[in-house]
Design a protein around this motif. Structure first.
Motif, PDB file in Angstrom:
ATOM      1  N   ASP A   1       0.832  -1.204   0.000  1.00 29.74           N
ATOM      2  CA  ASP A   1       0.000   0.000   0.000  1.00 29.74           C
ATOM      3  C   ASP A   1       0.868   1.256   0.000  1.00 29.74           C
ATOM      4  O   ASP A   1       2.044   1.237   0.374  1.00 29.74           O
ATOM      5  CB  ASP A   1      -0.906   0.033   1.226  1.00 29.74           C
ATOM      6  N   VAL A   2       0.232   2.371  -0.389  1.00 28.81           N
ATOM      7  CA  VAL A   2       0.851   3.694  -0.303  1.00 28.81           C
ATOM      8  C   VAL A   2      -0.099   4.589   0.482  1.00 28.81           C
ATOM      9  O   VAL A   2      -1.257   4.759   0.102  1.00 28.81           O
ATOM     10  CB  VAL A   2       1.105   4.307  -1.690  1.00 28.81           C
ATOM     11  N   THR A   3       0.398   5.178   1.577  1.00 25.29           N
ATOM     12  CA  THR A   3      -0.414   6.087   2.388  1.00 25.29           C
ATOM     13  C   THR A   3       0.385   7.355   2.650  1.00 25.29           C
ATOM     14  O   THR A   3       1.470   7.305   3.240  1.00 25.29           O
ATOM     15  CB  THR A   3      -0.810   5.449   3.732  1.00 25.29           C
ATOM     16  N   LEU A   4      -0.161   8.482   2.201  1.00 23.32           N
ATOM     17  CA  LEU A   4       0.445   9.787   2.459  1.00 23.32           C
ATOM     18  C   LEU A   4      -0.601  10.650   3.157  1.00 23.32           C
ATOM     19  O   LEU A   4      -1.630  10.999   2.565  1.00 23.32           O
ATOM     20  CB  LEU A   4       0.894  10.446   1.159  1.00 23.32           C
ATOM     21  N   THR A   5      -0.343  10.962   4.432  1.00 24.62           N
ATOM     22  CA  THR A   5      -1.243  11.797   5.219  1.00 24.62           C
ATOM     23  C   THR A   5      -0.519  13.089   5.561  1.00 24.62           C
ATOM     24  O   THR A   5       0.582  13.053   6.132  1.00 24.62           O
ATOM     25  CB  THR A   5      -1.665  11.081   6.514  1.00 24.62           C
ATOM     26  N   VAL A   6      -1.133  14.219   5.228  1.00 26.89           N
ATOM     27  CA  VAL A   6      -0.434  15.503   5.316  1.00 26.89           C
ATOM     28  C   VAL A   6      -1.287  16.508   6.081  1.00 26.89           C
ATOM     29  O   VAL A   6      -2.477  16.662   5.803  1.00 26.89           O
ATOM     30  CB  VAL A   6      -0.119  16.046   3.905  1.00 26.89           C
ATOM     31  N   GLU A   7      -0.656  17.195   7.042  1.00 28.47           N
ATOM     32  CA  GLU A   7      -1.335  18.276   7.769  1.00 28.47           C
ATOM     33  C   GLU A   7      -1.109  19.587   7.013  1.00 28.47           C
ATOM     34  O   GLU A   7      -0.511  20.529   7.527  1.00 28.47           O
ATOM     35  CB  GLU A   7      -0.806  18.358   9.197  1.00 28.47           C
ATOM     36  N   GLY A   8      -1.604  19.654   5.800  1.00 32.92           N
ATOM     37  CA  GLY A   8      -1.412  20.815   4.941  1.00 32.92           C
ATOM     38  C   GLY A   8      -1.762  20.458   3.516  1.00 32.92           C
ATOM     39  O   GLY A   8      -2.329  19.399   3.238  1.00 32.92           O
ATOM     40  N   THR A   9      -1.399  21.333   2.603  1.00 33.29           N
ATOM     41  CA  THR A   9      -1.716  21.150   1.185  1.00 33.29           C
ATOM     42  C   THR A   9      -0.724  20.214   0.509  1.00 33.29           C
ATOM     43  O   THR A   9       0.466  20.203   0.833  1.00 33.29           O
ATOM     44  CB  THR A   9      -1.726  22.530   0.490  1.00 33.29           C
ATOM     45  N   ILE A  10      -1.222  19.414  -0.424  1.00 36.29           N
ATOM     46  CA  ILE A  10      -0.401  18.484  -1.204  1.00 36.29           C
ATOM     47  C   ILE A  10      -0.384  18.947  -2.656  1.00 36.29           C
ATOM     48  O   ILE A  10      -1.443  19.162  -3.251  1.00 36.29           O
ATOM     49  CB  ILE A  10      -0.954  17.050  -1.125  1.00 36.29           C
ATOM     50  N   SER A  11       0.818  19.066  -3.213  1.00 38.45           N
ATOM     51  CA  SER A  11       0.973  19.408  -4.632  1.00 38.45           C
ATOM     52  C   SER A  11       1.733  18.289  -5.322  1.00 38.45           C
ATOM     53  O   SER A  11       2.873  17.990  -4.949  1.00 38.45           O
ATOM     54  CB  SER A  11       1.740  20.731  -4.794  1.00 38.45           C
ATOM     55  N   ILE A  12       1.094  17.654  -6.302  1.00 29.98           N
ATOM     56  CA  ILE A  12       1.767  16.630  -7.109  1.00 29.98           C
ATOM     57  C   ILE A  12       2.272  17.348  -8.348  1.00 29.98           C
ATOM     58  O   ILE A  12       1.491  17.806  -9.178  1.00 29.98           O
ATOM     59  CB  ILE A  12       0.813  15.482  -7.427  1.00 29.98           C
ATOM     60  N   ILE A  13       3.588  17.456  -8.471  1.00 30.21           N
ATOM     61  CA  ILE A  13       4.225  18.457  -9.325  1.00 30.21           C
ATOM     62  C   ILE A  13       4.226  18.052 -10.798  1.00 30.21           C
ATOM     63  O   ILE A  13       4.581  16.923 -11.161  1.00 30.21           O
ATOM     64  CB  ILE A  13       5.662  18.721  -8.842  1.00 30.21           C
ATOM     65  N   ASP A  14       3.839  18.997 -11.637  1.00 31.51           N
ATOM     66  CA  ASP A  14       3.822  18.820 -13.084  1.00 31.51           C
ATOM     67  C   ASP A  14       5.226  18.536 -13.619  1.00 31.51           C
ATOM     68  O   ASP A  14       6.211  19.136 -13.177  1.00 31.51           O
ATOM     69  CB  ASP A  14       3.263  20.100 -13.724  1.00 31.51           C
ATOM     70  N   GLY A  15       5.326  17.597 -14.558  1.00 25.39           N
ATOM     71  CA  GLY A  15       6.598  17.299 -15.195  1.00 25.39           C
ATOM     72  C   GLY A  15       7.485  16.349 -14.423  1.00 25.39           C
ATOM     73  O   GLY A  15       8.579  16.001 -14.889  1.00 25.39           O
ATOM     74  N   GLN A  16       7.044  15.919 -13.241  1.00 24.74           N
ATOM     75  CA  GLN A  16       7.790  14.940 -12.458  1.00 24.74           C
ATOM     76  C   GLN A  16       7.163  13.556 -12.654  1.00 24.74           C
ATOM     77  O   GLN A  16       6.542  13.306 -13.677  1.00 24.74           O
ATOM     78  CB  GLN A  16       7.822  15.376 -11.000  1.00 24.74           C
ATOM     79  N   SER A  17       7.312  12.652 -11.696  1.00 24.08           N
ATOM     80  CA  SER A  17       6.919  11.251 -11.899  1.00 24.08           C
ATOM     81  C   SER A  17       5.547  10.897 -11.349  1.00 24.08           C
ATOM     82  O   SER A  17       5.071   9.778 -11.548  1.00 24.08           O
ATOM     83  CB  SER A  17       7.968  10.322 -11.271  1.00 24.08           C
ATOM     84  N   GLY A  18       4.900  11.807 -10.640  1.00 23.87           N
ATOM     85  CA  GLY A  18       3.566  11.539 -10.133  1.00 23.87           C
ATOM     86  C   GLY A  18       3.542  10.469  -9.066  1.00 23.87           C
ATOM     87  O   GLY A  18       4.518  10.249  -8.339  1.00 23.87           O
ATOM     88  N   VAL A  19       2.397   9.789  -8.966  1.00 21.19           N
ATOM     89  CA  VAL A  19       2.194   8.730  -7.967  1.00 21.19           C
ATOM     90  C   VAL A  19       1.845   7.449  -8.716  1.00 21.19           C
ATOM     91  O   VAL A  19       0.873   7.417  -9.484  1.00 21.19           O
ATOM     92  CB  VAL A  19       1.070   9.089  -6.988  1.00 21.19           C
ATOM     93  N   THR A  20       2.621   6.392  -8.488  1.00 22.42           N
ATOM     94  CA  THR A  20       2.381   5.119  -9.170  1.00 22.42           C
ATOM     95  C   THR A  20       2.454   3.980  -8.164  1.00 22.42           C
ATOM     96  O   THR A  20       3.200   4.039  -7.187  1.00 22.42           O
ATOM     97  CB  THR A  20       3.414   4.870 -10.287  1.00 22.42           C
ATOM     98  N   ALA A  21       1.651   2.939  -8.413  1.00 24.71           N
ATOM     99  CA  ALA A  21       1.639   1.788  -7.518  1.00 24.71           C
ATOM    100  C   ALA A  21       1.175   0.563  -8.275  1.00 24.71           C
ATOM    101  O   ALA A  21       0.734   0.649  -9.433  1.00 24.71           O
ATOM    102  CB  ALA A  21       0.739   2.054  -6.308  1.00 24.71           C
ATOM    103  N   THR A  22       1.249  -0.588  -7.604  1.00 30.58           N
ATOM    104  CA  THR A  22       0.852  -1.858  -8.219  1.00 30.58           C
ATOM    105  C   THR A  22      -0.525  -2.261  -7.702  1.00 30.58           C
ATOM    106  O   THR A  22      -1.497  -1.579  -7.974  1.00 30.58           O
ATOM    107  CB  THR A  22       1.924  -2.929  -7.938  1.00 30.58           C
ATOM    108  N   SER A  23      -0.621  -3.335  -6.933  1.00 34.27           N
ATOM    109  CA  SER A  23      -1.919  -3.857  -6.521  1.00 34.27           C
ATOM    110  C   SER A  23      -2.423  -3.293  -5.200  1.00 34.27           C
ATOM    111  O   SER A  23      -3.571  -3.529  -4.817  1.00 34.27           O
ATOM    112  CB  SER A  23      -1.849  -5.379  -6.413  1.00 34.27           C
ATOM    113  N   GLY A  24      -1.583  -2.560  -4.489  1.00 37.87           N
ATOM    114  CA  GLY A  24      -1.982  -2.021  -3.203  1.00 37.87           C
ATOM    115  C   GLY A  24      -2.861  -0.786  -3.330  1.00 37.87           C
ATOM    116  O   GLY A  24      -3.018  -0.205  -4.413  1.00 37.87           O
ATOM    117  N   THR A  25      -3.432  -0.364  -2.212  1.00 42.03           N
ATOM    118  CA  THR A  25      -4.276   0.825  -2.170  1.00 42.03           C
ATOM    119  C   THR A  25      -3.414   2.071  -2.029  1.00 42.03           C
ATOM    120  O   THR A  25      -2.504   2.121  -1.195  1.00 42.03           O
ATOM    121  CB  THR A  25      -5.252   0.748  -0.983  1.00 42.03           C
ATOM    122  N   VAL A  26      -3.712   3.091  -2.825  1.00 42.27           N
ATOM    123  CA  VAL A  26      -3.059   4.393  -2.721  1.00 42.27           C
ATOM    124  C   VAL A  26      -4.012   5.344  -2.001  1.00 42.27           C
ATOM    125  O   VAL A  26      -5.131   5.575  -2.459  1.00 42.27           O
ATOM    126  CB  VAL A  26      -2.702   4.957  -4.107  1.00 42.27           C
TER     127      VAL A  26
END
Length: 290
Positions: A86-111
């Motif tokens: 699994d992938v879990t990202l919990t943030v006490e603030g704003t999240i920016s997934i940045i343009d032109g980078q690699s983004g968020v990728t995963a296999t069979s787990g929950t994101v």
């Protein structure tokens, strides 16, 4: 900047004493790079206070990170195929997934990507994808997905929720899914927000009565443009609950098997369906149904 690399193991949380933060690198433009094999915070959440994250796990183990401030994501890549992954990202603030980078990728787990705090939003400017796992994106304020980006899973359910503090006041929780495509494969799509929800292309092959569900507790469902069909569930049902209209200013284009729509206060319901349609319910609390 911080760089942590292991070619055999994982990155482990040493403990949770009050106030302990595992990694602090919060100066402007400081990048924290983590490369592991068997997980990042897999046995216990890794606490961070960082500006920019580039993380990659290759074999097994979860990625589980709790960030104390706003964060930018250059890469969050889970290539593990041996459970848990699994992938879990919990943030006490704003999240920016940045343009032109690699983004968020995963296999069979929950994101799971979660922005906590009254003014905490999520800006998706690069792809989020899994090869089969579910995707859950939630924020206490707004969520925006850029027009050129995708959110996709080969078969996992996709859930996107703006205004997760559940205050139906029309003052927070706008949701703009104006992306190239949001594709759940054979999974379901569930979208909810307090303020307006803007759609571009939602797609699933799911054939159930809950194939695509869209709920807006204070606002309207808005067409994001006419280049694509807004909602595609050719064998499944579209369920919409809104307050101030569904396609009121511009038709919501659909290709669905059945439809259940409820709009309670104002605005039109205007749907442009491309195929045969079973109408389960169309309930309009004020004016205009087409």
């Amino acid at each position: 900047a911080v760089a942590i690399d292991t070619t055999q193991g994982g990155l482990i949380d040493a403990g949770d004493s009050a106030g302990d933060i595992n990694i602090v690198a919060d100066s402007t433009n400081a990048i924290t790079t983590i490369n592991t094999v068997t997980g990042i915070g897999s046995a216990g959440t890794l606490e961070t206070t960082i500006s920019i994250l580039a993380a990659h796990n290759t074999y097994s183990g979860n990625i589980d990170i709790a960030e104390t401030n706003a964060i930018s994501i250059n890469k969050l890549d889970q290539d593990g195929t041996t459970d848990p992954v699994d992938v879990t990202l919990t943030v006490e603030g704003t999240i920016s997934i940045i343009d032109g980078q690699s983004g968020v990728t995963a296999t069979s787990g929950t994101v799971t990507i979660d922005a906590n705090g009254t003014t905490s939003s999520i800006a998706v400017s690069e792809d989020i994808s899994t090869t089969g796992g579910a995707i859950i994106v939630s924020a206490d304020d707004d969520i925006t997905v850029d027009a050129e980006d995708t959110i996709s899973s080969s078969g996992g359910n996709i859930t996107i929720t703006a205004d997760t503090d559940i205050v139906a006041d029309g003052a927070s929780g706008a949701l703009s899914i104006n992306c190239a495509i949001l594709d759940a494969g054979s999974g379901t799509i569930t979208i909810s927000s307090d303020e307006n929800i803007t759609l571009n292309q939602l797609k699933t092959t799911n054939d159930t009565d809950s194939a695509i569900s869209i709920t807006c507790t204070s606002g309207a469902i808005i067409d994001g443009g006419d280049a694509t069909v807004d909602v595609v569930a050719a064998s499944g049902r579209l369920v919409i609950d809104a307050v101030t209209g569904v396609g009121s200013a511009n038709d919501i284009e659909t290709t669905v098997a059945s439809m259940d729509i409820d709009n309670t206060t104002s605005g039109n319901i205007i749907i442009d369906e491309s195929d045969a349609l079973t109408v389960i319910k169309t309930e309009q609390g004020d004016v205009g149904v087409d």
